[in-house]
Write a protein that holds these residues in place. Structure first.
Motif, PDB file in Angstrom:
ATOM      1  N   ILE A 119       0.835  -1.200   0.000  1.00 17.06           N
ATOM      2  CA  ILE A 119       0.000   0.000   0.000  1.00 17.06           C
ATOM      3  C   ILE A 119       0.873   1.254   0.000  1.00 17.06           C
ATOM      4  O   ILE A 119       0.576   2.222  -0.702  1.00 17.06           O
ATOM      5  CB  ILE A 119      -0.966  -0.019   1.207  1.00 17.06           C
ATOM      6  N   GLN A 120       1.970   1.221   0.751  1.00 15.27           N
ATOM      7  CA  GLN A 120       2.885   2.373   0.785  1.00 15.27           C
ATOM      8  C   GLN A 120       3.487   2.621  -0.595  1.00 15.27           C
ATOM      9  O   GLN A 120       3.641   3.774  -1.005  1.00 15.27           O
ATOM     10  CB  GLN A 120       3.990   2.130   1.820  1.00 15.27           C
ATOM     11  N   ILE A 129       0.773   4.282  -2.674  1.00 19.10           N
ATOM     12  CA  ILE A 129       0.523   5.672  -2.274  1.00 19.10           C
ATOM     13  C   ILE A 129       1.661   6.574  -2.714  1.00 19.10           C
ATOM     14  O   ILE A 129       1.442   7.711  -3.131  1.00 19.10           O
ATOM     15  CB  ILE A 129       0.302   5.756  -0.744  1.00 19.10           C
ATOM     16  N   ASP A 130       2.875   6.051  -2.661  1.00 17.85           N
ATOM     17  CA  ASP A 130       4.065   6.820  -3.036  1.00 17.85           C
ATOM     18  C   ASP A 130       4.047   7.037  -4.546  1.00 17.85           C
ATOM     19  O   ASP A 130       4.473   6.191  -5.310  1.00 17.85           O
ATOM     20  CB  ASP A 130       5.316   6.051  -2.611  1.00 17.85           C
ATOM     21  N   GLY A 131       3.524   8.182  -4.985  1.00 17.70           N
ATOM     22  CA  GLY A 131       3.368   8.443  -6.414  1.00 17.70           C
ATOM     23  C   GLY A 131       4.663   8.661  -7.154  1.00 17.70           C
ATOM     24  O   GLY A 131       4.767   8.381  -8.342  1.00 17.70           O
TER      25      GLY A 131
END
Length: 148
Positions: A46-47, A50-52
């Motif tokens: 998930i990280q 989220i980290d675009g």
């Protein structure tokens, strides 16, 4: 004399049960540990989503495959208890195939190694095919019985 023989027989019947209990407790503990690691890997996954700014697809795919390895090991432990304390060999083949695919995706810089890993996957798939072709009880399968 008969009483001593019954005591020895009783002890010999208890020893496998003790080992089975130890194995079952160990597998439950391993299942809990793998579940915690699965949740931790899900958090990392998930990280990464989220980290675009991080577009490292190798890392993304490697984490997905690690997630599936944890998932398959947990599923194999569950299947062990459902199959009356027996590990189906096909689950070990699934895990081997997934691990080899992960290695090919993550470390594909050397073509010869990728070819060897592909051959290993082919061997595992052939083994899986043979396991599915061979029935558990040969007397029930028409390929292996004589028709009278």
């Amino acid at each position: 004399m008969v009483g001593k023989l019954q005591n020895i027989t009783t002890i010999l019947n208890v020893i496998p049960r003790i080992f089975q209990l130890f194995l079952n407790i160990s597998l439950v503990i391993l299942g809990v540990i793998l579940s915690v690691l699965l949740v931790k890997e899900l958090m990392v996954f998930i990280q990464i989503l989220i980290d675009g700014g991080n577009n490292d697809f190798k890392l993304f795919l490697a984490n997905i495959l690690i997630f599936f390895l944890y998932f398959e090991f947990i599923a194999m432990i569950v299947k062990y208890f459902k199959e009356n304390y027996h590990f189906p060999i096909r689950y070990l083949l699934y895990i081997g195939i997934t691990a080899m695919v992960r290695i090919i995706i993550v470390d594909h810089d050397h073509p010869v190694n990728a070819l060897f890993y592909s051959l290993i996957i082919l061997i595992l798939i052939i083994g899986y095919f043979i396991i599915n072709l061979t029935p558990r009880e040969r007397s029930d399968h028409s390929l292996f019985t004589k028709k009278e």
